[in-house]
Design a protein around this motif. Structure first.
Motif, PDB file in Angstrom:
ATOM      1  N   PRO A   1     -42.147  28.940  -0.948  1.00 22.72           N
ATOM      2  CA  PRO A   1     -41.483  29.152   0.372  1.00 22.72           C
ATOM      3  C   PRO A   1     -40.201  28.410   0.342  1.00 22.72           C
TER       4      PRO A   1
ATOM      5  N   PHE B   1     -38.491  32.936  -0.244  1.00 20.25           N
ATOM      6  CA  PHE B   1     -38.313  32.598   1.022  1.00 20.25           C
ATOM      7  C   PHE B   1     -36.974  32.354   1.811  1.00 20.25           C
TER       8      PHE B   1
ATOM      9  N   GLN C   1     -33.584  13.424   6.658  1.00 21.24           N
ATOM     10  CA  GLN C   1     -34.459  13.979   7.091  1.00 21.24           C
ATOM     11  C   GLN C   1     -35.464  13.310   8.024  1.00 21.24           C
TER      12      GLN C   1
ATOM     13  N   PHE D   1     -36.841  12.711  11.376  1.00 17.72           N
ATOM     14  CA  PHE D   1     -37.427  13.683  11.953  1.00 17.72           C
ATOM     15  C   PHE D   1     -37.943  12.696  13.929  1.00 17.72           C
TER      16      PHE D   1
ATOM     17  N   LEU E   1     -32.112  21.494  12.918  1.00 11.71           N
ATOM     18  CA  LEU E   1     -33.693  21.982  12.348  1.00 11.71           C
ATOM     19  C   LEU E   1     -34.361  22.823  12.924  1.00 11.71           C
TER      20      LEU E   1
ATOM     21  N   SER F   1     -31.138  24.789   5.981  1.00  7.99           N
ATOM     22  CA  SER F   1     -32.348  24.362   5.483  1.00  7.99           C
ATOM     23  C   SER F   1     -32.001  24.111   4.204  1.00  7.99           C
TER      24      SER F   1
ATOM     25  N   THR G   1     -38.683  18.291  -7.168  1.00  4.66           N
ATOM     26  CA  THR G   1     -39.568  18.484  -6.048  1.00  4.66           C
ATOM     27  C   THR G   1     -39.552  17.088  -5.579  1.00  4.66           C
TER      28      THR G   1
ATOM     29  N   MET H   1     -36.915  15.772  -5.472  1.00  2.00           N
ATOM     30  CA  MET H   1     -35.518  15.902  -4.752  1.00  2.00           C
ATOM     31  C   MET H   1     -35.893  16.558  -3.316  1.00  2.00           C
ATOM     32  N   LEU H   2     -36.916  16.849  -3.189  1.00  2.89           N
ATOM     33  CA  LEU H   2     -36.170  18.107  -2.474  1.00  2.89           C
ATOM     34  C   LEU H   2     -36.797  17.094  -1.286  1.00  2.89           C
ATOM     35  N   PRO H   3     -35.543  17.481   0.106  1.00  2.00           N
ATOM     36  CA  PRO H   3     -36.714  17.171   0.864  1.00  2.00           C
ATOM     37  C   PRO H   3     -37.658  17.878   1.551  1.00  2.00           C
ATOM     38  N   THR H   4     -38.191  17.281   2.687  1.00  8.34           N
ATOM     39  CA  THR H   4     -39.379  18.324   3.023  1.00  8.34           C
ATOM     40  C   THR H   4     -39.530  18.658   4.275  1.00  8.34           C
ATOM     41  N   LEU H   5     -38.214  19.141   5.262  1.00  8.24           N
ATOM     42  CA  LEU H   5     -37.886  19.593   5.936  1.00  8.24           C
ATOM     43  C   LEU H   5     -37.431  20.428   5.514  1.00  8.24           C
ATOM     44  N   VAL H   6     -37.009  21.532   4.479  1.00  7.37           N
ATOM     45  CA  VAL H   6     -36.294  22.702   4.016  1.00  7.37           C
ATOM     46  C   VAL H   6     -37.720  23.494   4.223  1.00  7.37           C
ATOM     47  N   LEU H   7     -38.885  23.114   3.446  1.00  5.15           N
ATOM     48  CA  LEU H   7     -39.687  23.744   3.804  1.00  5.15           C
ATOM     49  C   LEU H   7     -40.662  24.412   5.430  1.00  5.15           C
ATOM     50  N   LEU H   8     -40.375  23.636   5.745  1.00  4.00           N
ATOM     51  CA  LEU H   8     -40.947  23.697   7.042  1.00  4.00           C
ATOM     52  C   LEU H   8     -40.728  25.104   7.895  1.00  4.00           C
ATOM     53  N   ILE H   9     -39.775  25.969   7.794  1.00 12.68           N
ATOM     54  CA  ILE H   9     -39.317  27.040   8.054  1.00 12.68           C
ATOM     55  C   ILE H   9     -40.695  28.099   7.423  1.00 12.68           C
ATOM     56  N   PRO H  10     -40.059  28.162   6.299  1.00  9.75           N
ATOM     57  CA  PRO H  10     -40.511  29.669   5.479  1.00  9.75           C
ATOM     58  C   PRO H  10     -42.449  29.059   5.200  1.00  9.75           C
ATOM     59  N   LEU H  11     -42.505  27.755   5.504  1.00 11.99           N
ATOM     60  CA  LEU H  11     -44.615  27.335   5.407  1.00 11.99           C
ATOM     61  C   LEU H  11     -45.173  27.567   6.895  1.00 11.99           C
TER      62      LEU H  11
ATOM     63  N   VAL I   1     -44.317  15.444  10.983  1.00 13.63           N
ATOM     64  CA  VAL I   1     -43.851  16.119  10.583  1.00 13.63           C
ATOM     65  C   VAL I   1     -44.436  17.976  10.559  1.00 13.63           C
TER      66      VAL I   1
END
Lengths: 303, 277
Positions: A44, A47, A239, A241, A263, A279, B107, B109-119, B203
Motif C-alpha cells: 500500500p 501504491f 494523526q 481523526f 485527508l 498522505s 513501521t 513510526m509510520l502514521p496509520t493514516l497514510v495507509l488509509l487510501i491505498p489499503l 479509523v
C-alpha cells in the motif's frame, strides 16, 4: 540497533554450530509478519506513492500528472489550514501534557496506593474513544451541557464550546489531554523508576531543595522518556481523526478540521491521487516533527 | 509536602474518572434530567428507560457480535504472529534479519493514516470492502508487539533452548513448549493492550465498512452522534441524549471489566513501551 549488535556478538559462538545448517526455522517464524507486512503495509505504501503522482478518482486508468497534486496542496489554503489546526492542537495538548504528566508522575513515584492511582489515571485511555466523544458532545453543549451549567453556577457566562472556532479546538484538545495524559504518566513513572534513590539522598545531604532536585536530577534523567512522550504526543495529534470526527465533524467552519480529517475528505470526495499526495506530506511532517523533538531533547541531555 | 502530593493525585484521579462516572450515572437518568440538572443524583428518578429505548433503536447486538469476531480473530493472530517474529529476531541469525528488523522499527513510526487510501483501494481490488477479512487481516501484525516480544524473548537463556535441542526437540516444539510458556506474563500484557486497541479501533473500520451487517460497535456509536449533529432528532431529542449515553456506557463496560481484572498487566505493557523504546 545497539542492542541488536550487542546481542549478535555475545551469542555469535552459540550460533556458529547452527549457522552451518540452512536456517529454515527463522524464516518460518517471521513469515507471517513478512507476509502481512508486505501485503498490507509495504505494497500500500508504494501504491500510495505511485497514486500521489496521478489524478485518480477511483476508476479507470492511472494518469500521471507529475507533481500537480503536491503543487495544489502546497498552495491550497485548505491544506495549510488543516496543518495549522493540527499545529494549534499540538500547542494546546503537548506542552500541557508534558507538564501535567511529569508533575503527577513525580508525585506518584513515592506515593502509597500507587496501583490505585495508576489505574484511575489510565482508565480514560482504555475506555472507547467514540463513547467518550459522545460524552464530550453532551458535556460541552452550549445550552444544556454540564460544563456550562457549572460555569453559570459560578456566575460565569456560557461558552460556545462546540459552536465557536476557538471553543471547539479547546474542547477537542481537552478530550485528547484527558484521554492520553494518564498514559504519559505511566510512561514517565517507568522512566523515573530507573533513577536510583541514592542520587536523591546524596542531593539531600548536599542541601539541594526539592525544586532544585527536580530540575537538576529528575528532568535530565528522564529526558529519554520525555522525548518519547513528546514523540507519541506529536504522532497522536498529527494523526488526530476520531476525536474531531465524532465531536465536531471538523467544524464549526472547519475550525477543527485536522490534517487527518482533511485527508479523509479526499476519500469521501474520491480525490484519491490528491489524498495519496496528502498522505505523503503528512508522513514527512510527522517524521520531521518526531525527529526534531528527539533532537531538541537530546541536545538538552548532552549539555 | 505529603498532603500536597495526595491532594494532587486525588484531584488527578477524580478528573480521570469523573467523565466516566458522569456517563454511567446520567445514562440512568430520564433525558430531561440530564439536561436540566446534570449534576443531580436522585435515586428515585433513576430508570432503565434509556437502555430500553436504545435497544429498540440501535442494533447494538450486531455491533457487539461484529466487534467480538474482529477482536477474537485479529487478537489471536496478533498474539501468535508477534511472539513468532519476536522469537526469530531474538534467537536466530539469518540473512536478511537486519533489514527485516529495521523494517519493524520503521513501521513503529509510520502514521496509520497514510495507509488509509491505498489499503482501501487494495480492499476494493480484492473485493473485500465491507467484509470481516478487511477488518481482521490488515492489522493482524503489530510492530510494537514484535519489537517488545523480541525484548522479552532475549531474556530467555540460550542454554535452556540448547538443552531442549540436545534432547531432540524441533524448533517449533521449542517455541510452543519452552518459549511461549516462559513469556506468559509478557504475552498477557500484550493481550490486554491488543484487546483494548482492537476493541476501540475506529479509523480503519469506519473506512473499510459501509454496511450495517459488518459495522463494529464504535462505528455504530459514531453514526448515532452524526445523526444528532445533523439535527435528525425529531421532537424527543432529550431522550436521544439518554440513549447515546446508555449506548456509550454499554460499549465501555466490556473494556472496563477487562481493564479492572487485568490492569496490572496493562500497566506493565505500557511501561515496557517506555523502558525498551
Amino acid at each position: 540497533m545497539a542492542t541488536l549488535t550487542e546481542a549478535t556478538t555475545t551469542r555469535r559462538a552459540a550460533h556458529r554450530v547452527r549457522r552451518r545448517r540452512i536456517p529454515v526455522a527463522p524464516y518460518l517464524f517471521v513469515a507471517p509478519f513478512v507476509l502481512v507486512f508486505a501485503a498490507f503495509s509495504a505494497y500500500p505504501i508504494f501504491f500510495a506513492l505511485q497514486l500521489s503522482f496521478t489524478n485518480w478518482h477511483g476508476a479507470g486508468a492511472l494518469k500521471i500528472v507529475g507533481l500537480a497534486n503536491y503543487r495544489y496542496l502546497l498552495t491550497s489554503p485548505d491544506f495549510w489550514q488543516s496543518m495549522a489546526t493540527s499545529g494549534v492542537l499540538w500547542l494546546l495538548v503537548v506542552p500541557a501534557q508534558v507538564l501535567l504528566a511529569l508533575t503527577i508522575a513525580v508525585a506518584l513515584r513515592k506515593a502509597r496506593f500507587r496501583g490505585v492511582f495508576s489505574a484511575a489515571l489510565i482508565a480514560p485511555f482504555v475506555t472507547p474513544l467514540v463513547a467518550m466523544a459522545q460524552v464530550w458532545i453532551i458535556l460541552f453543549d452550549k445550552d444544556f451541557g454540564a460544563v456550562n451549567h457549572g460555569l453559570s453556577a459560578l456566575g460565569l457566562p456560557a461558552i460556545g464550546w462546540l459552536t465557536t472556532a476557538a471553543g471547539a479546538k479547546v474542547t477537542v484538545a481537552l478530550l485528547v489531554l484527558w484521554r492520553t495524559t494518564g498514559y504519559a504518566v505511566i510512561l514517565l513513572l517507568a522512566g523515573l523508576s530507573t533513577i536510583p534513590s541514592d542520587v536523591y539522598e546524596a542531593a539531600t545531604i548536599d542541601g539541594a531543595g526539592a525544586w532544585h532536585q527536580f530540575w537538576s536530577i529528575t528532568v535530565p534523567l528522564v529526558t529519554r522518556t520525555l522525548s518519547f512522550v513528546v514523540v507519541i504526543g506529536t504522532l497522536t495529534v498529527f494523526q488526530l481523526f476520531a476525536e474531531p470526527y465524532v465531536v465536531t465533524g471538523g467544524g464549526p467552519f472547519n475550525a477543527t478540521r485536522t490534517a487527518g480529517l482533511y485527508l479523509y475528505k479526499h476519500i469521501t470526495n474520491s480525490d484519491l491521487g490528491l489524498g495519496a499526495a496528502n498522505s505523503m506530506l503528512l508522513v514527512l511532517m510527522v517524521l520531521a516533527l518526531s525527529l526534531a523533538s528527539i533532537r531538541l531533547l537530546r541536545s538538552r541531555e548532552d549539555s | 509536602m505529603k498532603p500536597g502530593r495526595y491532594g494532587l493525585l486525588t484531584l488527578a484521579g477524580l478528573i480521570s474518572l469523573a467523565p466516566l462516572l458522569w456517563m454511567a450515572v446520567s445514562s440512568l437518568k430520564p433525558g430531561a434530567d440530564i439536561i436540566s440538572s446534570p449534576f443531580s443524583f436522585d435515586p428515585s428518578h433513576l430508570t432503565l428507560t434509556n437502555f430500553r429505548t436504545m435497544l429498540d433503536t440501535i442494533p447494538i447486538g450486531t455491533g457487539f457480535r461484529n466487534t467480538a469476531i474482529v477482536v477474537l480473530l485479529k487478537g489471536a493472530l496478533t498474539m501468535l504472529f508477534c511472539p513468532m517474529a519476536g522469537f526469530a529476531f531474538a534467537k536466530y541469525t539469518f540473512p536478511g534479519k537486519r533489514v527485516l528488523f529495521a523494517t519493524v522499527l520503521t513501521t513503529l513510526m509510520l502514521p496509520t493514516l497514510v495507509l488509509l487510501i491505498p489499503l482501501l483501494l487494495e480492499m476494493s481490488q480484492l473485493g473485500w470492502v465491507s467484509t470481516f477479512q478487511a477488518l481482521i487481516l490488515p492489522g493482524a501484525i503489530d510492530a510494537f508487539g514484535v519489537f517488545w516480544m523480541r525484548q522479552v524473548i532475549l531474556a530467555i537463556p540460550d542454554e535452556l533452548l540448547d538443552a531442549a535441542r540436545v534432547d531432540g526437540a524441533g524448533e517449533l516444539r521449542i517455541f510452543t513448549s519452552i518459549v511461549l510458556p516462559v513469556i506468559r506474563p509478557g504475552l498477557a500484557a500484550l493481550g490486554v493492550l491488543t484487546f483494548i486497541n482492537i476493541y476501540n479501533d475506529f479509523v480503519w473500520p469506519v473506512v473499510a465498512v459501509n454496511d450495517e451487517q459488518h459495522q463494529t460497535l464504535q462505528v455504530m456509536l459514531s453514526a448515532l452522534a452524526q445523526n444528532i449533529r445533523s439535527g435528525q432528532l425529531g421532537a424527543d431529542w432529550t431522550s436521544v441524549w439518554g440513549q447515546l449515553l446508555a449506548a456509550s456506557t454499554v460499549a465501555a463496560i466490556p473494556v472496563l471489566i477487562v481493564f479492572v481484572v487485568l490492569q496490572r498487566h496493562l500497566i506493565k505493557g505500557v511501561m515496557a513501551g517506555s523502558l525498551k523504546g
